[in-house]
Design a protein around this motif. Structure first.
Motif, short mmCIF file in Angstrom:
data_model
loop_
_atom_site.label_atom_id
_atom_site.label_comp_id
_atom_site.label_asym_id
_atom_site.label_seq_id
_atom_site.Cartn_x
_atom_site.Cartn_y
_atom_site.Cartn_z
N ARG A 219 0.83 -1.19 0.00
CA ARG A 219 0.00 0.00 0.00
C ARG A 219 0.87 1.25 0.00
N PRO A 220 0.49 2.26 -0.77
CA PRO A 220 1.28 3.49 -0.77
C PRO A 220 1.10 4.24 0.55
N ARG A 221 2.11 4.99 0.91
CA ARG A 221 2.04 5.80 2.13
C ARG A 221 1.46 7.16 1.76
N ILE A 222 0.68 7.69 2.67
CA ILE A 222 0.03 8.99 2.44
C ILE A 222 0.67 10.00 3.38
N ALA A 223 1.15 11.08 2.82
CA ALA A 223 1.72 12.17 3.61
C ALA A 223 0.69 13.30 3.70
N TYR A 224 0.61 13.90 4.87
CA TYR A 224 -0.35 14.99 5.10
C TYR A 224 0.42 16.27 5.37
N GLU A 225 -0.08 17.37 4.82
CA GLU A 225 0.52 18.68 5.09
C GLU A 225 -0.56 19.74 5.19
N LEU A 226 -0.24 20.82 5.89
CA LEU A 226 -1.20 21.90 6.06
C LEU A 226 -1.40 22.66 4.76
N THR A 227 -2.62 23.03 4.50
CA THR A 227 -2.92 23.97 3.42
C THR A 227 -2.89 25.38 4.01
N ALA A 228 -3.08 26.37 3.18
CA ALA A 228 -3.15 27.76 3.68
C ALA A 228 -4.31 27.90 4.66
N ALA A 229 -5.45 27.24 4.33
CA ALA A 229 -6.60 27.29 5.24
C ALA A 229 -6.30 26.58 6.55
N GLY A 230 -5.50 25.50 6.49
CA GLY A 230 -5.11 24.79 7.71
C GLY A 230 -4.24 25.63 8.61
N LYS A 231 -3.33 26.39 8.00
CA LYS A 231 -2.48 27.28 8.79
C LYS A 231 -3.31 28.37 9.46
N GLU A 232 -4.28 28.91 8.74
CA GLU A 232 -5.15 29.92 9.31
C GLU A 232 -5.98 29.34 10.46
#
Length: 206
Positions: free
Chosen positions: A83-96
Protein backbone atom coordinates in the motif's frame (compact mmCIF):
# COMPACT_ATOMS: atom_id res chain seq x y z
CA UNK A 1 -20.26 34.18 36.49
CA UNK A 2 -21.28 30.53 35.82
CA UNK A 3 -18.99 28.33 33.77
CA UNK A 4 -20.18 27.35 30.29
CA UNK A 5 -21.61 23.86 29.92
CA UNK A 6 -18.74 21.43 29.27
CA UNK A 7 -18.58 19.75 25.90
CA UNK A 8 -19.11 15.96 25.77
CA UNK A 9 -15.79 14.21 26.38
CA UNK A 10 -15.71 12.63 22.90
CA UNK A 11 -16.31 16.00 21.23
CA UNK A 12 -13.61 17.65 23.33
CA UNK A 13 -11.12 14.93 22.51
CA UNK A 14 -11.93 15.23 18.80
CA UNK A 15 -11.32 18.98 18.82
CA UNK A 16 -8.09 18.54 20.77
CA UNK A 17 -6.96 15.94 18.24
CA UNK A 18 -7.65 18.37 15.40
CA UNK A 19 -5.65 21.07 17.17
CA UNK A 20 -2.74 18.71 17.88
CA UNK A 21 -2.65 17.38 14.30
CA UNK A 22 -2.61 20.87 12.83
CA UNK A 23 0.10 21.90 15.29
CA UNK A 24 2.37 18.95 14.57
CA UNK A 25 1.99 19.40 10.81
CA UNK A 26 2.85 23.08 11.11
CA UNK A 27 6.56 22.18 10.86
CA UNK A 28 6.13 20.08 7.72
CA UNK A 29 4.33 17.08 6.20
CA UNK A 30 4.15 13.73 8.00
CA UNK A 31 2.88 10.26 7.18
CA UNK A 32 0.05 8.91 9.30
CA UNK A 33 2.31 6.46 11.16
CA UNK A 34 4.83 9.15 12.12
CA UNK A 35 2.05 11.52 13.10
CA UNK A 36 0.50 8.92 15.39
CA UNK A 37 3.90 8.24 16.96
CA UNK A 38 4.51 11.92 17.66
CA UNK A 39 1.04 12.37 19.09
CA UNK A 40 1.67 9.48 21.47
CA UNK A 41 5.15 10.50 22.60
CA UNK A 42 4.63 14.27 22.90
CA UNK A 43 1.05 14.40 24.19
CA UNK A 44 0.00 12.03 26.94
CA UNK A 45 -3.71 12.28 26.18
CA UNK A 46 -3.06 10.57 22.82
CA UNK A 47 -0.71 7.87 24.10
CA UNK A 48 -3.20 5.10 23.27
CA UNK A 49 -4.51 6.74 20.08
CA UNK A 50 -5.49 4.16 17.48
CA UNK A 51 -5.37 4.49 13.70
CA UNK A 52 -9.12 3.95 13.85
CA UNK A 53 -9.41 7.32 15.60
CA UNK A 54 -6.63 9.16 13.77
CA UNK A 55 -7.50 8.41 10.15
CA UNK A 56 -11.15 9.58 10.33
CA UNK A 57 -9.83 12.83 11.79
CA UNK A 58 -7.30 13.17 8.95
CA UNK A 59 -9.95 12.43 6.32
CA UNK A 60 -12.26 15.04 7.82
CA UNK A 61 -9.48 17.63 7.80
CA UNK A 62 -8.67 16.83 4.17
CA UNK A 63 -12.34 17.12 3.21
CA UNK A 64 -12.52 20.46 5.03
CA UNK A 65 -9.58 21.74 2.99
CA UNK A 66 -7.32 22.10 6.04
CA UNK A 67 -4.93 19.33 4.99
CA UNK A 68 -3.63 18.09 1.66
CA UNK A 69 -2.83 14.40 1.21
CA UNK A 70 -0.21 13.16 -1.22
CA UNK A 71 0.52 9.55 -2.09
CA UNK A 72 3.95 8.01 -2.64
CA UNK A 73 5.19 4.43 -2.76
CA UNK A 74 6.44 3.31 0.61
CA UNK A 75 9.51 1.72 -0.93
CA UNK A 76 10.71 2.38 -4.47
CA UNK A 77 11.46 -0.89 -6.21
CA UNK A 78 9.32 -2.81 -3.76
CA UNK A 79 6.37 -4.92 -4.75
CA UNK A 80 3.48 -2.95 -6.23
CA UNK A 81 1.17 -4.88 -3.89
CA UNK A 82 2.35 -2.78 -0.98
CA UNK A 83 0.00 0.00 0.00
CA UNK A 84 1.28 3.49 -0.77
CA UNK A 85 2.04 5.80 2.13
CA UNK A 86 0.03 8.99 2.44
CA UNK A 87 1.72 12.17 3.61
CA UNK A 88 -0.35 14.99 5.10
CA UNK A 89 0.52 18.68 5.09
CA UNK A 90 -1.20 21.90 6.06
CA UNK A 91 -2.92 23.97 3.42
CA UNK A 92 -3.15 27.76 3.68
CA UNK A 93 -6.60 27.29 5.24
CA UNK A 94 -5.11 24.79 7.71
CA UNK A 95 -2.48 27.28 8.79
CA UNK A 96 -5.15 29.92 9.31
CA UNK A 97 -7.25 27.45 11.31
CA UNK A 98 -4.30 26.59 13.55
CA UNK A 99 -3.52 30.27 14.14
CA UNK A 100 -7.15 30.85 15.13
CA UNK A 101 -7.09 27.90 17.55
CA UNK A 102 -3.75 28.82 19.09
CA UNK A 103 -5.03 32.36 19.75
CA UNK A 104 -7.85 31.09 21.98
CA UNK A 105 -7.49 31.37 25.76
CA UNK A 106 -10.96 30.56 27.08
CA UNK A 107 -11.84 28.52 30.19
CA UNK A 108 -11.68 25.22 28.30
CA UNK A 109 -7.94 25.73 27.78
CA UNK A 110 -7.49 25.59 31.56
CA UNK A 111 -8.78 22.01 31.88
CA UNK A 112 -6.36 19.12 32.33
CA UNK A 113 -6.17 17.63 28.82
CA UNK A 114 -6.77 20.93 27.04
CA UNK A 115 -4.00 22.65 28.99
CA UNK A 116 -1.46 19.93 28.26
CA UNK A 117 -2.11 20.15 24.51
CA UNK A 118 -2.03 23.95 24.54
CA UNK A 119 1.24 23.92 26.48
CA UNK A 120 2.83 21.72 23.82
CA UNK A 121 2.37 24.55 21.30
CA UNK A 122 3.25 27.51 23.51
CA UNK A 123 6.23 28.36 21.30
CA UNK A 124 3.71 29.30 18.57
CA UNK A 125 1.39 31.13 20.98
CA UNK A 126 1.53 34.88 21.59
CA UNK A 127 2.90 35.94 24.98
CA UNK A 128 -0.32 37.54 26.23
CA UNK A 129 -2.31 34.43 25.29
CA UNK A 130 0.21 32.21 27.08
CA UNK A 131 -0.11 34.38 30.18
CA UNK A 132 -3.91 34.24 30.18
CA UNK A 133 -3.86 30.46 29.86
CA UNK A 134 -1.30 30.05 32.65
CA UNK A 135 -3.21 32.37 34.98
CA UNK A 136 -6.48 30.62 34.16
CA UNK A 137 -4.93 27.23 34.81
CA UNK A 138 -3.55 28.44 38.14
CA UNK A 139 -6.99 29.73 39.11
CA UNK A 140 -8.55 26.38 38.16
CA UNK A 141 -5.97 24.50 40.25
CA UNK A 142 -6.48 26.80 43.24
CA UNK A 143 -10.22 26.09 43.08
CA UNK A 144 -9.50 22.37 42.97
CA UNK A 145 -7.07 22.63 45.87
CA UNK A 146 -9.63 24.47 48.00
CA UNK A 147 -12.23 21.76 47.30
CA UNK A 148 -9.78 18.98 48.19
CA UNK A 149 -8.89 20.65 51.48
CA UNK A 150 -12.53 21.27 52.33
CA UNK A 151 -13.47 17.65 51.63
CA UNK A 152 -10.51 16.44 53.67
CA UNK A 153 -11.47 18.50 56.73
CA UNK A 154 -15.14 17.57 56.44
CA UNK A 155 -14.70 13.82 56.07
CA UNK A 156 -11.34 13.04 57.68
CA UNK A 157 -12.87 11.11 60.58
CA UNK A 158 -14.80 8.81 58.24
CA UNK A 159 -11.91 8.05 55.88
CA UNK A 160 -9.65 5.03 56.08
CA UNK A 161 -5.89 5.39 55.77
CA UNK A 162 -5.85 4.63 52.02
CA UNK A 163 -8.48 7.23 51.19
CA UNK A 164 -6.62 9.77 53.32
CA UNK A 165 -3.36 8.96 51.53
CA UNK A 166 -5.05 9.34 48.14
CA UNK A 167 -6.55 12.67 49.14
CA UNK A 168 -3.20 13.88 50.46
CA UNK A 169 -1.56 12.83 47.21
CA UNK A 170 -4.10 14.86 45.25
CA UNK A 171 -3.50 17.88 47.47
CA UNK A 172 0.28 17.60 47.15
CA UNK A 173 0.07 17.27 43.37
CA UNK A 174 -2.19 20.32 43.06
CA UNK A 175 0.12 22.36 45.30
CA UNK A 176 3.16 21.40 43.20
CA UNK A 177 1.43 22.37 39.98
CA UNK A 178 0.32 25.72 41.43
CA UNK A 179 3.92 26.48 42.42
CA UNK A 180 5.13 25.42 38.95
CA UNK A 181 2.52 27.63 37.29
CA UNK A 182 3.54 30.58 39.44
CA UNK A 183 7.13 30.13 38.26
CA UNK A 184 6.00 30.02 34.62
CA UNK A 185 3.81 33.09 35.10
CA UNK A 186 6.66 35.04 36.70
CA UNK A 187 9.02 34.07 33.87
CA UNK A 188 6.39 35.02 31.27
CA UNK A 189 5.87 38.41 32.87
CA UNK A 190 9.61 39.07 33.01
CA UNK A 191 9.95 38.11 29.37
CA UNK A 192 7.04 40.36 28.38
CA UNK A 193 8.42 43.30 30.40
CA UNK A 194 11.88 42.81 28.91
CA UNK A 195 10.47 42.81 25.38
CA UNK A 196 8.47 45.95 26.11
CA UNK A 197 11.56 47.72 27.46
CA UNK A 198 13.50 46.86 24.33
CA UNK A 199 10.77 48.31 22.15
CA UNK A 200 10.59 51.57 24.09
CA UNK A 201 14.34 52.20 24.43
CA UNK A 202 15.60 54.90 22.02
CA UNK A 203 18.00 53.81 19.32
CA UNK A 204 21.32 55.63 19.28
CA UNK A 205 23.74 55.90 16.42
CA UNK A 206 27.25 54.65 16.84
Amino acid sequence: MPRPEPRPRTARRGQLLEFAVLGLLHDGPLHGYELRKRLGTALGIFRALSFGSLYPCLRALVEAGLLAASTADADTGASTSRRPRIAYELTAAGKERFQALVAGAGPESWDDDDFDVRLAFFSRTEAQVRLRILEGRRSRLEERLALIREASLRGRERMDSYTLALQQHGEDRAEREVRWLEELISAERRHTAYGSNLQTQPHTKE
